[in-house]
Design an enzyme around this catalytic site. Sequence first.
Site, PDB file in Angstrom:
ATOM      1  N   GLY A  71       0.812  -1.212   0.000  1.00 50.35           N
ATOM      2  CA  GLY A  71       0.000   0.000   0.000  1.00 50.35           C
ATOM      3  C   GLY A  71       0.849   1.268   0.000  1.00 50.35           C
ATOM      4  O   GLY A  71       0.529   2.243  -0.686  1.00 50.35           O
ATOM      5  N   THR A  72       1.926   1.257   0.767  1.00 51.04           N
ATOM      6  CA  THR A  72       2.770   2.451   0.863  1.00 51.04           C
ATOM      7  C   THR A  72       3.333   2.819  -0.500  1.00 51.04           C
ATOM      8  O   THR A  72       3.276   3.992  -0.917  1.00 51.04           O
ATOM      9  CB  THR A  72       3.924   2.195   1.862  1.00 51.04           C
ATOM     10  OG1 THR A  72       3.353   1.871   3.133  1.00 51.04           O
ATOM     11  CG2 THR A  72       4.829   3.396   1.990  1.00 51.04           C
ATOM     12  N   ASN A 151      -8.241   3.812   8.543  1.00 48.20           N
ATOM     13  CA  ASN A 151      -7.677   2.633   9.206  1.00 48.20           C
ATOM     14  C   ASN A 151      -7.757   2.696  10.724  1.00 48.20           C
ATOM     15  O   ASN A 151      -7.642   1.685  11.391  1.00 48.20           O
ATOM     16  CB  ASN A 151      -6.220   2.446   8.784  1.00 48.20           C
ATOM     17  CG  ASN A 151      -5.422   3.725   8.865  1.00 48.20           C
ATOM     18  OD1 ASN A 151      -5.772   4.714   8.217  1.00 48.20           O
ATOM     19  ND2 ASN A 151      -4.376   3.745   9.655  1.00 48.20           N
ATOM     20  N   GLN A 179      -7.856  -0.370   3.476  1.00 44.34           N
ATOM     21  CA  GLN A 179      -8.719  -0.973   4.500  1.00 44.34           C
ATOM     22  C   GLN A 179     -10.076  -1.411   3.944  1.00 44.34           C
ATOM     23  O   GLN A 179     -10.692  -2.334   4.463  1.00 44.34           O
ATOM     24  CB  GLN A 179      -8.938   0.008   5.663  1.00 44.34           C
ATOM     25  CG  GLN A 179      -7.676   0.309   6.446  1.00 44.34           C
ATOM     26  CD  GLN A 179      -7.163  -0.877   7.271  1.00 44.34           C
ATOM     27  OE1 GLN A 179      -7.885  -1.820   7.568  1.00 44.34           O
ATOM     28  NE2 GLN A 179      -5.883  -0.838   7.634  1.00 44.34           N
ATOM     29  N   SER A 199      -3.378  -3.247  -0.584  1.00 42.43           N
ATOM     30  CA  SER A 199      -2.284  -4.035  -0.028  1.00 42.43           C
ATOM     31  C   SER A 199      -2.788  -5.433   0.308  1.00 42.43           C
ATOM     32  O   SER A 199      -3.892  -5.582   0.857  1.00 42.43           O
ATOM     33  CB  SER A 199      -1.800  -3.343   1.247  1.00 42.43           C
ATOM     34  OG  SER A 199      -0.791  -4.104   1.843  1.00 42.43           O
ATOM     35  N   HIS A 201      -1.607  -7.714   2.506  1.00 42.77           N
ATOM     36  CA  HIS A 201      -1.518  -8.287   3.853  1.00 42.77           C
ATOM     37  C   HIS A 201      -2.687  -7.908   4.758  1.00 42.77           C
ATOM     38  O   HIS A 201      -2.814  -8.423   5.860  1.00 42.77           O
ATOM     39  CB  HIS A 201      -0.162  -7.974   4.505  1.00 42.77           C
ATOM     40  CG  HIS A 201       0.049  -6.563   4.956  1.00 42.77           C
ATOM     41  ND1 HIS A 201      -0.222  -6.150   6.229  1.00 42.77           N
ATOM     42  CD2 HIS A 201       0.519  -5.474   4.300  1.00 42.77           C
ATOM     43  CE1 HIS A 201       0.086  -4.860   6.346  1.00 42.77           C
ATOM     44  NE2 HIS A 201       0.548  -4.430   5.191  1.00 42.77           N
ATOM     45  N   CYS A 325       3.761   4.328  16.890  1.00 45.92           N
ATOM     46  CA  CYS A 325       4.624   4.211  18.053  1.00 45.92           C
ATOM     47  C   CYS A 325       5.990   4.754  17.653  1.00 45.92           C
ATOM     48  O   CYS A 325       6.657   4.193  16.799  1.00 45.92           O
ATOM     49  CB  CYS A 325       4.729   2.748  18.451  1.00 45.92           C
ATOM     50  SG  CYS A 325       5.755   2.499  19.898  1.00 45.92           S
TER      51      CYS A 325
END
Length: 380
Positions: A71-72, A151, A179, A199, A201, A325
């Site tokens: 996706g990126t 997302n 998503q 994407s 995954h 994070c």
Amino acid sequence: MNKYYADYAATSPIHPDVVEEMTKVMHHIYGNPSSIHAYGREARKIIDEARNVIAKSIHANFNEIIFTSGGTEADNMALIGTAYANKDKGKHIITTAIEHHAVLHTCEFLEQNGFEVTYLPVDKTGRVSVEDVKNALRDDTILVSVMFANNEVGTIQPIAEIGQLLSDHQAYFHTDAVQAYGLLPIDVKKMHIDLLSVSAHKINGPKGIGFLYENTGVRLQPYFYGGEQERKRRAGTENVPGIAGFKKAVEIIQKDRQKKYDFYEQLREKFIQRLKEESINFKINGSESNYLPHIINVSFPGTDVEAFLVNLDLEGISASSGSACTAGSLEPSHVLRAMYGSESDELFNSIRFSFGLGVTLEDVEDIAKITAKVVKRLTD
Ligand SMILES: Cc1ncc(COP(=O)(O)O)c(C=O)c1O
């Protein structure tokens, strides 16, 4: 202790049939798809078949699918590729404040390189207004990028309406459907979508593979140079096992799409109902009418997100805050900030639960029960 994975929006387990398909390909099909001999042709056939299945899944044409590493890359390719190829027509781009960082950070890069980006706000449910898109449009706007569904909170955006609005404007319409794909029906032609990112995954496929749909006629500058793969859009020998696995995942997710959607609705209802029965204080972040059923973002007043996630983890539940994070601490979510403002409590007390393949009604009941226990512990 039972373990519960409730972070399907971050990534999902690979379906066993996908593993089987990929293993088969890895064992037997190793030719380079660009080679003209039999081994090469065998590998090419795998890619062609996958492209066909994937194109049909969004009502696109065969040659409008570009395989990427996920996706990126698809988002980067859509934004940078169209910005550079169309800068003679203008340098203005419109997006929203709640996009994934794959879009937002790419926009920041474009701003540093002479493009101007308008970041549209969203309402308290996380939805962008078509009127705001209309008002932001200028003669020199070359691209509008609005995600299909968010997302972090699951809010679905008015994609068909924005597509309609842009149908008589020079600006291309890109949507990050990472998503939404696999759960919501997508027709790129009817929805007037020019570019769409997906994407594998997130749909029980392998990591490191995705695609960009590019409507015929879109001017897109490649940023990989090398061979002529993917119609010169994306040089490099194709990830054949990944593509084979992606195709299998698409076939599986399409098979009972509505049934899966309905089941996720049931999981959602059960989860919320169980939290209510526990008489704890909570509020759902997001829309009550336009949402992805498998993503539930919940604010628990009086709690702290970091302590909450650690406590859930100790109790066997893997959930997320939805936000990034960084250096060991959680950055407040840019999505919740856009919805509620930077001072709001929701930024510091919200947890994202997301469900998927293999999760049962009993699981979500357990997750709700344990979550309530943690809430009581943290607020006592
Ligand atoms: C909306 C959205 N866009 C893009 C991405 C990035 O996709 P990938 O992990 O395949 O690069 C994600 C993954 O978290 C996402 O949720």
